[in-house]
Design a protein around this motif. Structure first.
Motif, PDB file in Angstrom:
ATOM      1  N   HIS A 162      61.540  76.175 113.253  1.00 25.27           N
ATOM      2  CA  HIS A 162      62.687  75.298 112.969  1.00 25.27           C
ATOM      3  C   HIS A 162      62.445  74.641 111.609  1.00 25.27           C
ATOM      4  CE1 HIS A 162      64.132  74.341 117.385  1.00 25.27           C
ATOM      5  NE2 HIS A 162      63.835  75.621 117.238  1.00 25.27           N
ATOM      6  N   HIS A 200      69.599  75.933 113.204  1.00 23.71           N
ATOM      7  CA  HIS A 200      68.557  75.929 114.239  1.00 23.71           C
ATOM      8  C   HIS A 200      67.224  76.430 113.683  1.00 23.71           C
ATOM      9  CE1 HIS A 200      67.493  77.312 118.615  1.00 23.71           C
ATOM     10  NE2 HIS A 200      66.418  77.118 117.901  1.00 23.71           N
ATOM     11  N   HIS A 252      59.008  82.017 116.091  1.00 24.46           N
ATOM     12  CA  HIS A 252      60.260  81.277 115.895  1.00 24.46           C
ATOM     13  C   HIS A 252      59.968  79.877 115.369  1.00 24.46           C
ATOM     14  CE1 HIS A 252      64.034  79.352 116.518  1.00 24.46           C
ATOM     15  NE2 HIS A 252      63.681  78.717 117.617  1.00 24.46           N
ATOM     16  N   GLU A 301      64.158  79.759 125.243  1.00 21.66           N
ATOM     17  CA  GLU A 301      64.418  80.889 124.339  1.00 21.66           C
ATOM     18  C   GLU A 301      63.598  82.131 124.686  1.00 21.66           C
ATOM     19  OE1 GLU A 301      64.887  79.834 120.122  1.00 21.66           O
ATOM     20  OE2 GLU A 301      65.005  77.770 120.791  1.00 21.66           O
TER      21      GLU A 301
HETATM   22 ZN   LIG Z   1      64.474  77.117 118.631  1.00 23.89          ZN
END
Ligand SMILES: [Zn+2]
Length: 212
Positions: free
Chosen positions: A100, A174, A98, A80
């Motif tokens: 999850h 996600h 980021h 990513e």
């Molecule tokens: Zn991810």
């Protein structure tokens, strides 16, 4: 040879990884964090692919250039990475985080049909940069998940330029991306948005509208 700026950011990223893991936002090797080391030339400190966030150390943070190539530190760049670079370019962000988390995973699916999730009426919104009232309406765009972020990142960059007021972004089933001018602001946005997502999710549960 890594710069003192990189070493300092690698330490902060590692500490955040362990804390976010304790909150259940980046279980296993999920999630990734980055921070801008320098802008000219562009250099980012970013978590290595496959690093267990509960035991994240500075040696699992690497330095990449503006093309996503490793130029220092340890490990391989995450899949990513191109999304982190897209957020830095679109927003001038100093850090990109980021996660999850369960609530971002659930809500990104429940609201995918609307293309985004609106959050309004909560005092906690004032923790977001530039927001002075609970009446603010925060719109978190939702994009489809993919395994090819190098191909999808330009579309996300365009979306973020079209939505300059958004403080975060959801990826369907996600997780979430958020960012800030610097590392501290990005961490604040992460805490505020994760709180708001949980409140929105749990209020739907209470009203019997959740799960769908
Ligand atoms: Zn991810």
């Amino acid at each position: 040879m890594s710069s003192p700026a990189f070493e300092e950011l690698a330490g902060r990223i590692a500490e955040l990884g362990r804390q976010a893991h304790l909150r259940g936002w980046v279980l296993g090797t999920s999630g990734n964090f980055s921070a801008v080391v320098s802008r000219e030339p562009l250099r980012l400190a970013i978590t290595a692919s496959g690093a267990d966030k509960g035991r994240l150390g500075p040696s699992q943070v690497l330095e990449i250039d503006g093309e996503g190539r490793a130029v220092g530190g340890g490990g391989r760049p995450s899949a990513e990475t191109s999304l982190h670079l897209a957020v830095v370019r679109a927003r001038g962000a100093g850090a990109v985080l980021h996660t999850h988390s369960p609530w971002s995973t659930l809500l990104s699916d429940a609201h995918a049909g609307a293309g985004g999730l609106a959050i309004e009426g909560y005092e906690m919104l004032k923790g977001l940069d530039g927001v002075a009232t609970h009446r603010h309406r925060e719109w978190l765009p939702i994009v489809e998940n993919t395994q090819d972020w190098a191909a999808a990142a330009p579309g996300v960059e365009t979306l973020l330029k079209e939505r300059p007021e958004a403080h975060g972004l959801l990826i369907r089933r996600h997780g979430m991306y958020t960012w800030g001018r610097d590392f501290a602001e990005a961490v604040r946005h992460l805490e505020v948005l994760e709180f708001l997502l949980e409140v929105v999710g749990r209020s739907g549960e209470k009203e019997g509208t959740w799960p769908r």
